[in-house]
Design an enzyme around this catalytic site. Structure first.
Site, mmCIF file in Angstrom:
data_model
loop_
_atom_site.group_PDB
_atom_site.id
_atom_site.type_symbol
_atom_site.label_atom_id
_atom_site.label_comp_id
_atom_site.label_asym_id
_atom_site.label_seq_id
_atom_site.Cartn_x
_atom_site.Cartn_y
_atom_site.Cartn_z
ATOM 1 N N CYS A 98 -33.527 10.428 -49.292
ATOM 2 C CA CYS A 98 -32.227 10.810 -49.874
ATOM 3 C C CYS A 98 -31.385 9.585 -50.225
ATOM 4 C CB CYS A 98 -31.468 11.695 -48.895
ATOM 5 S SG CYS A 98 -31.150 10.874 -47.312
ATOM 6 N N CYS B 276 -33.003 14.909 -42.440
ATOM 7 C CA CYS B 276 -32.040 14.058 -41.733
ATOM 8 C C CYS B 276 -32.508 13.840 -40.287
ATOM 9 C CB CYS B 276 -30.642 14.671 -41.741
ATOM 10 S SG CYS B 276 -30.121 15.244 -43.371
HETATM 11 FE FE1 FES Z 1 -29.404 11.765 -46.318
HETATM 12 FE FE2 FES Z 1 -28.733 13.635 -44.506
HETATM 13 S S1 FES Z 1 -28.727 13.812 -46.682
HETATM 14 S S2 FES Z 1 -29.490 11.630 -44.160
#
Ligand code: FES
Length: 158
Positions: free
Chosen positions: A61, A130
């Protein structure tokens, strides 16, 4: 003379309070109470001065988690984290760093994202990674500790 700023300020405070309450209400529909508690009041945020093991990992992400470990004997005596990621990554960092304290390096190396998800009571599909980012960073910090220890042992035996 009436001070109009008093009313403006209290109206503004009321508006901010209402907005915060609305945001929290929406978050409660998505995240568990435990996740919100850890995200809003995270434990172990920061860095250790001389960590025994350290790692910084960037997930798919684009967010980064850093974990520091202090190892005494074969047990983890302290751990800290920082992240520039989402609220879920803050919650995961808090849980991971709390969970490792007092455990052996061997025990900690077996922790997976499933353990973190179980403690948090799950995360939405979009935030599962995450938890994996937190445990991947933990594994990298353990790897760093083992590498440093192996190097020191080698230096001593030379
Ligand atoms: Fe990147 Fe949670 S969206 S760590």
């Amino acid at each position: 003379m009436v001070d109009k700023n008093v009313n403006v300020n209290s109206d503004f405070d009321e508006l901010v309070k209402n907005m915060e309450e609305e945001i929290l209400e929406e978050a409660r529909e998505i995240y568990t109470e435990k996740t919100l508690e850890e995200a809003y009041n995270p434990k172990n945020v920061g860095e250790l001065k001389n960590p025994s093991g350290a790692a910084r990992v960037t997930g798919p992400c684009g967010d980064t988690v850093q974990i520091h470990l202090e190892v005494r004997g074969d047990k983890i005596s302290d751990s800290k984290f920082i992240t520039d990621g989402c609220g879920a990554s803050i919650a995961c960092g808090s849980v991971v760093t709390e969970l490792v304290k007092g455990k052996t390096v061997e025990e900690v190396s077996k922790l997976t994202d499933k353990h973190i998800l179980a403690i948090l009571g799950g995360l939405p599909e979009d935030n599962i990674h995450c938890a994996a980012l937190a445990t991947d960073t933990l594994k990298a910090a353990i790897g760093d500790y083992r590498k440093t220890r192996a190097f020191l042992n080698q230096s001593i035996s030379d």
